[in-house]
Design an enzyme around this catalytic site. Structure first.
Site, mmCIF file in Angstrom:
data_model
loop_
_atom_site.group_PDB
_atom_site.id
_atom_site.type_symbol
_atom_site.label_atom_id
_atom_site.label_comp_id
_atom_site.label_asym_id
_atom_site.label_seq_id
_atom_site.Cartn_x
_atom_site.Cartn_y
_atom_site.Cartn_z
ATOM 1 N N TYR A 156 15.800 -40.557 43.860
ATOM 2 C CA TYR A 156 16.868 -40.110 42.976
ATOM 3 C C TYR A 156 16.978 -38.592 42.989
ATOM 4 O O TYR A 156 18.081 -38.032 43.043
ATOM 5 C CB TYR A 156 16.600 -40.625 41.563
ATOM 6 C CG TYR A 156 17.703 -40.377 40.572
ATOM 7 C CD1 TYR A 156 18.895 -41.085 40.636
ATOM 8 C CD2 TYR A 156 17.543 -39.459 39.536
ATOM 9 C CE1 TYR A 156 19.904 -40.883 39.711
ATOM 10 C CE2 TYR A 156 18.546 -39.254 38.599
ATOM 11 C CZ TYR A 156 19.724 -39.967 38.697
ATOM 12 O OH TYR A 156 20.720 -39.760 37.766
ATOM 13 N N THR A 191 22.862 -43.360 26.329
ATOM 14 C CA THR A 191 23.607 -44.470 26.907
ATOM 15 C C THR A 191 22.870 -45.771 26.617
ATOM 16 O O THR A 191 21.688 -45.757 26.236
ATOM 17 C CB THR A 191 23.718 -44.301 28.431
ATOM 18 O OG1 THR A 191 22.393 -44.345 28.992
ATOM 19 C CG2 THR A 191 24.386 -42.983 28.795
#
Length: 263
Positions: A156, A191
């Site tokens: 990532y 989120t």
């Protein structure tokens, strides 16, 4: 302020996440501005999201796509092009912090690159002929991890660093076509996925408090709506002379002096 996004065809990848995710929130914000969001994602939630938009009179579609597969991406963009004949904006939003660290297999590392970086290249490559027609623009969703590292997530981190490099590279490449390219950099945003991660930790509440305390502005996380609002401004003609920029929406988390955090 009228952002002049009405009837603009805006392709958003990774936009069929859980309600309240960054991609889904961007789609809803686009719809509120009168734009036509095109959802490209592998999750079947996208069918329901597109149907909801259609019921509101918005000519949206969902194109189910495994964004780690360039061949599927090519077919998805062809389908979008056949329907609309143009693309005004591409928002490369897909991203999974998959924890492919130094102990991961080479295959896991490569898969992370395919989803989190190669998909950005493939989407941009195949959308570009349509974007050139409209002199549209491209917005990449980045992460603090590409600047600061995080630990335990090499795939990532490499991908998000690459996304920032591509943002500058494409901004240079596409100036001659009148196409702007920018990136939004996100740090800590509340989120549904973040909430789910916190709940997996034995000391989740304590961990959450320690993170929030490190965010200088108002000691709170960035909301997905704040990120969506920044995205819409960046892709609009109100940002008509902004290109090659990293727009950090993070409450000062990355750049502000750590002395602000003393109690």
């Amino acid at each position: 302020m009228d952002l002049e996004l009405k009837d603009k065809i805006v392709v958003v990848t990774g936009a069929a996440g859980i309600k309240g995710s960054i991609g889904e929130t961007i789609v809803q914000a686009l719809a509120e501005e009168g734009a036509i969001p095109v959802i490209v994602c592998r999750n079947d939630r996208g069918y329901g999201y597109a149907q909801e938009l259609q019921e509101r009179g918005i000519d949206s579609i969902f194109v189910k796509t495994d964004l780690s597969d360039p061949k599927q991406i090519e077919k998805a963009v062809a389908k979008i092009g056949a329907k609309y004949g143009r693309i005004d904006v591409l928002i490369n939003n897909v991203g999974v912090n998959d924890g492919a660290g130094l102990d991961a297999s080479i295959e896991d590392f490569m898969w992370s690159l395919k989803l989190n970086l190669v998909s950005f290249f493939a989407m941009t490559k195949y959308c570009l002929p349509y974007i050139k027609k409209t002199k549209g623009n491209i917005l990449n969703i980045g992460s603090k991890v590409g600047l600061t590292g995080q630990g335990g997530t090499s795939g990532y981190a490499a991908s998000k660093g690459g996304v920032l490099g591509l943002t500058r590279e494409w901004a240079v490449d596409l100036i001659k076509h009148g196409i702007r390219v920018n990136a939004i950099i996100i740090a800590e945003s509340w989120t549904p996925a973040y909430d789910n991660w916190i709940k997996t930790l034995e000391n989740g509440e304590e961990k959450l408090k320690s993170i929030v305390k490190k965010i200088p502005f108002e000691n709170r996380m960035t909301t997905p709506q704040e990120i969506a609002d920044s995205c819409l401004f960046a892709i609009s003609n109100k940002s008509s002379h902004t290109t090659g920029q990293f727009i950090t929406v993070d409450g000062g988390y990355i750049h502000l002096d750590r002395s602000l955090l003393t109690e």
